[in-house]
Design an enzyme around this catalytic site. Structure first.
Site, short mmCIF file in Angstrom:
data_model
loop_
_atom_site.label_atom_id
_atom_site.label_comp_id
_atom_site.label_asym_id
_atom_site.label_seq_id
_atom_site.Cartn_x
_atom_site.Cartn_y
_atom_site.Cartn_z
N ASP A 166 1.12 -1.14 0.12
CA ASP A 166 -0.37 -0.20 0.05
C ASP A 166 1.20 1.34 -0.55
O ASP A 166 0.67 2.62 -1.02
CB ASP A 166 -0.64 0.48 0.86
CG ASP A 166 -2.67 1.12 0.89
OD1 ASP A 166 -2.08 1.38 0.03
OD2 ASP A 166 -3.32 0.35 1.62
N HIS A 195 -8.03 -3.69 7.98
CA HIS A 195 -7.13 -2.56 7.30
C HIS A 195 -7.55 -1.58 6.82
O HIS A 195 -8.49 -1.39 6.31
CB HIS A 195 -7.16 -3.13 5.64
CG HIS A 195 -6.42 -2.23 4.80
ND1 HIS A 195 -4.66 -2.55 4.22
CD2 HIS A 195 -6.39 -1.69 4.04
CE1 HIS A 195 -4.60 -1.34 3.47
NE2 HIS A 195 -5.18 -0.95 3.32
N HIS A 210 1.97 3.26 -3.31
CA HIS A 210 1.34 4.18 -3.75
C HIS A 210 1.85 5.48 -3.54
O HIS A 210 1.98 6.63 -4.52
CB HIS A 210 -0.24 4.24 -3.47
CG HIS A 210 -1.11 3.56 -3.76
ND1 HIS A 210 -1.99 2.80 -5.22
CD2 HIS A 210 -1.73 1.89 -3.29
CE1 HIS A 210 -2.92 2.22 -5.31
NE2 HIS A 210 -2.23 1.43 -4.02
C1 LIG Z 1 -6.05 -0.76 -4.98
C2 LIG Z 1 -5.84 -1.96 -3.99
C3 LIG Z 1 -6.04 -1.12 -3.29
O1 LIG Z 1 -4.96 -0.22 -2.39
C4 LIG Z 1 -5.93 -1.61 -1.67
C5 LIG Z 1 -6.13 -1.45 -0.82
O2 LIG Z 1 -5.50 -1.52 -0.07
C6 LIG Z 1 -7.31 -0.11 0.15
O3 LIG Z 1 -8.70 -0.43 -0.54
O4 LIG Z 1 -7.70 -0.06 0.92
MN LIG Z 2 -5.47 0.16 1.62
#
Ligand SMILES: CC[C@H](O)CC(=O)C(=O)O
Ligand SMILES: [Mn+2]
Length: 358
Positions: A32, A214, A35
């Site tokens: 993550d 998460h 990104h």
């Molecule tokens: C593009 C996948 C995405 O970043 C997955 C994730 O970590 C989320 O949905 O929070």
């Molecule tokens: Mn995420």
């Protein structure tokens, strides 16, 4: 290793709320968090951070392009290093930690999964939009056949009420997921909403299937949300060093681990060693790219927009000379889901046209 390196003991407190609970942390700095650096981690960066996380005793480390296996593309941004190399590099460092990868069916394929397994993957996390759990079935089944730990990842979990989210979790569990995560992709949930969702999953799933959380930080509640999840019965929690990640970033692993320690939970992580990895290695590697809860990131959480849309919205704002915040607010009315990034361009063009005199 235990987490009893806490320097202060608060003798006035009552019994800490998670006393004796074992919590499994998955650190997603190298997935993550990718990104935040536009997927530009080098093999050296991955080696340094994964060695540090392994040293600190983090039990699970997730590594790939930010959008998972196969994510390196025109649509999601080309990675500096291919997934194969990222995985091989991390594998060489993770002598104790398990190595995890994310896969979004359609972005990644069964072939990506098999290759990753050949390179020493331990855990596959299959992510779908929260209403589409059934499309994870063949990847979860294949993961089990390959001998991997299998995790279902229900993205944008704020978009379903607890009972319907739990029904989708059940679909993933029936397909072979050993853990199912509530994924707050937009950072739109608050602690009470996390609690009701995690509790609903805990009730709906068989006892041998664990629940995970998460959290993203767009409303400033990444760590509190993860703690609320643990208190409601989740025993798998995600974090990333310095909160590196899409949008305002994730719950910071080092903060979460310190807070869990204070709550009496056992993570098996050496808290101080982890704080050092975040402060020394990750802060150096990602200098200038650490996530911020700025206006646009806050609006993502407030409007319930997928965190990974942030950088796409920034690019569209520049290209079409419109305000990022206007793009996010307009997107909020469409309730888009991951995979609908094209809508960002449509919205930016519409805003730009509205500004032109006819
Ligand atoms: C593009 C996948 C995405 O970043 C997955 C994730 O970590 C989320 O949905 O929070
Ligand atoms: Mn995420």
């Amino acid at each position: 290793m235990s987490t009893t390196d806490s320097p202060v003991v608060d003798s006035t407190d009552h019994v800490p709320p998670l006393t004796g609970r074992r919590i499994q942390i998955c650190d997603t700095t190298l997935r993550d968090g990718s990104h935040s650096v536009r997927h530009q981690f080098s093999a050296d960066d991955v080696a340094t951070v994964s060695a540090g996380l392994n040293r600190a005793g983090v039990p699970m480390v997730e590594v790939t392009h930010g959008d998972g296996l196969g994510g390196s593309s025109f649509a999601y941004g080309f990675a500096r290093c291919p997934d194969d190399e990222l995985i091989r590099t991390a594998r060489a460092q993770l002598t104790d930690s398990q190595l995890a990868a994310l896969l979004l069916p359609g972005v990644g394929t069964i072939e990506h999964l098999r290759r990753a397994a050949d390179q020493g993957l331990d855990v596959i996390r299959v992510a779908t939009h929260c209403t589409e759990a059934d499309i994870a079935a063949q990847h979860l089944t294949e993961g089990r056949e390959l001998g991997l730990v299998t995790v279902g990842f229900l993205m944008m979990s704020h978009m379903l009420p607890p009972d319907r989210l739990a029904a989708q979790a059940r679909v993933m569990a029936d397909a072979g997921a050993q853990v199912v995560y509530v994924v707050d992709s937009a950072g739109a949930l608050l602690p009470h909403q996390v609690s009701t969702r995690v509790a609903a999953l805990r009730t709906a799933l068989p006892p041998e299937v664990s629940v995970g959380m998460h959290a993203h930080n767009n409303l400033g509640s990444g760590v509190p949300n993860a703690l609320a999840a643990a208190m409601a019965g989740a025993d798998h929690l995600d974090g990333s060093c310095h909160g590196l990640g899409a949008g305002a970033g994730n719950a910071a692993t080092e903060v979460l681990v310190a807070a869990l320690d204070r709550c009496g939970a056992e993570t098996g992580i050496a808290t101080q060693a982890l704080i050092d990895v975040a402060a020394d290695d990750v802060a150096r590697i990602c200098a200038g790219n650490l996530p911020a809860l700025d206006r646009t990131a806050l609006l993502l959480g407030y409007c319930g927009i997928y965190s990974s849309f942030l950088l796409h919205a920034r690019r569209a704002a520049q290209q079409y000379q419109v305000a990022e915040a206007d793009i996010i607010r307009a997107l909020g009315r469409h309730r888009p889901v991951g995979g609908q990034e094209d809508l960002i361009i449509d919205v930016a063009i519409a805003l730009a046209q509205r500004r032109q005199p006819s």
